[in-house]
Design an enzyme around this catalytic site. Structure first.
Site, PDB file in Angstrom:
ATOM      1  N   GLY A 101      -0.679   0.426   5.728  1.00 42.79           N
ATOM      2  CA  GLY A 101      -0.757  -0.624   4.718  1.00 42.79           C
ATOM      3  C   GLY A 101      -1.229  -0.063   3.387  1.00 42.79           C
ATOM      4  CE1 TYR A 102      -3.397   4.113   3.072  1.00 44.72           C
ATOM      5  CE2 TYR A 102      -2.426   5.836   1.740  1.00 44.72           C
ATOM      6  CZ  TYR A 102      -3.405   5.410   2.610  1.00 44.72           C
ATOM      7  OH  TYR A 102      -4.394   6.286   2.994  1.00 44.72           O
ATOM      8  CD  GLU A 133       2.827   9.151   3.427  1.00 46.69           C
ATOM      9  OE1 GLU A 133       3.760   8.355   3.577  1.00 46.69           O
ATOM     10  OE2 GLU A 133       1.832   8.920   2.696  1.00 46.69           O
ATOM     11  CB  THR A 140       7.829   2.618   7.889  1.00 44.46           C
ATOM     12  OG1 THR A 140       8.139   2.891   6.521  1.00 44.46           O
ATOM     13  CG2 THR A 140       8.902   3.218   8.776  1.00 44.46           C
TER      14      THR A 140
END
Length: 392
Positions: A127-128, A244, A161
């Site tokens: 949740g960014y 990431e 995603t």
């Protein structure tokens, strides 16, 4: 710097290769090698197989239940899995949030969450991004207000995603609006089954449900789910993003897809075209150069030297290479790559293909991979970061 693998490392590679060959389900590897649709069961089945071996957290230290491999061993494991046709491990749990929990989480959080991530049983989401807060991540507005022993969360996240499968989500939330943006963000772990959490699908051009919007309406989150200190979330977010962006480079998948490109080009008669072979050769050179950059980082880490902060650079080059091989596959198939039959993305479909079966997923993947230079921090922003931190 010695980029040659030692005899011990080559023996390790052989061991991994044999184990993957014996344990990777053939129906899953068939889908991966042919770019067919993977289901949640496919992805989680492989995750659980790895988890049973203690390898779903292949980069974890032994103290947290991982194998304790060094950087080169981790690279060889990832390469052998990719070349064998294993699905890319969904990174949000084992690659992203787990290192944050290990580094900044409480012992209670580590005991509660790490076993479920390692086993592959618990699916995590990220949740960014928010509407208006993507590459400018410091501007997040999703609010978490402290009320006694809990936080009340309100706001929205987007481009989540595979969030439709999520059990938990790690979120950047705004906990202080009176300070500069980066100083008022906290890192919160939220159970997606909590009342007030709503996941809405974003259906893409090809009909796939890959991304979502997530809404929080007065969601109560126990204060014990705060990772680290309140208002220090920006520090934890940057730590996670380094993992990431290195993961996005994914040189091992690029090597596998290069072989698929060659197969398609030969099948379509394009491998005899000297100009087209030149394009393939240039791509292969860039993949080798990316691999050398990865091995350079690993060599520095293995020797204990301080490597350059090149996570952004790896992300830039890796994402551009991914877009190039999808484009070359489209060019190899020519007009047969253009028609789109969604059902043909399913393994075992018996309908009429337009052109060869390998043409069916090409357009979908080409358009889907436009995202790679945007997510994880757009490449334009990454170039600025590299210029500032690496070039000075």
């Amino acid at each position: 710097m010695d980029l040659n693998f030692t005899p011990e490392e080559l023996a390790f590679r052989a061991e991994i290769r044999q184990w993957v060959a014996e344990n990777l389900p053939k129906d899953i590897s068939h889908k991966v090698h042919n770019a067919l649709r993977l289901s949640k069961d496919d992805m989680q089945r492989w995750a659980k197989i790895l988890g049973k071996k203690g390898w779903h957290g292949w980069a974890w230290p032994k103290q947290f239940g991982g194998p304790g491999w060094n950087a080169v061993q981790r690279h060889l494991f990832e390469e052998e899995c990719a070349l064998a046709g294993a699905p890319r491990v969904v990174p949000f749990g084992p690659v992203m949030v787990a290192p944050v929990i290990m580094a900044f989480g409480s012992p209670e959080q580590q005991q509660r969450h790490l076993p479920g991530i390692m086993s592959g049983e618990v699916w995590w989401s990220q949740g960014y991004s928010e509407p208006g807060s993507g590459s400018d991540l410091a501007s997040v507005k999703c609010r978490a207000e402290r009320q006694g022993d809990k936080y009340l969360v309100n706001g929205q996240k987007t481009w989540t995603t595979l969030g439709q499968y999520g059990d938990w989500i790690f979120c950047l939330v705004r906990t202080d609006t009176s300070v500069k943006p980066q100083a008022g963000i906290s890192f919160l772990l939220i159970d997606m089954k909590s009342p007030g959490v709503t996941v809405r699908p974003i259906i893409m051009l090809d009909g796939e449900h890959e991304v979502n919007e997530v809404f929080f309406d007065n969601v109560e989150v126990p204060a014990e789910n705060l990772v680290g200190e309140e208002n220090k979330g920006w520090t934890y977010a940057k730590y996670l993003l380094a993992h990431e962006r290195t993961n996005i480079a994914d040189v091992n998948r690029a090597k596998r897809e290069l072989e698929r490109l060659k197969r398609i080009a030969k099948s379509e008669g394009m491998f005899e075209d000297q100009r087209f072979r030149d394009h393939i050769a240039l791509l292969e050179v860039d993949i080798v150069a990316l691999e050398m950059m990865v091995l350079r980082v690993l060599s520095a880490e293995k020797s204990g030297k301080q490597s350059l902060d090149v996570a952004g650079l790896l992300k830039i080059r890796g994402s551009e290479i991914q877009q190039r091989y999808t484009e070359l596959m489209m060019l190899a198939a020519g007009p047969f790559a253009l028609p789109f039959i969604q059902e043909a993305m399913e393994a075992g479909w018996q309908g009429d293909h337009i052109g060869a079966a390998h043409c069916a997923p090409l357009a979908s993947h080409y358009f889907n991979y436009r995202k790679t230079t945007i997510y994880g921090g757009s490449n334009e922003v990454q170039r600025n970061i590299v210029a500032q931190t690496v070039l000075g």
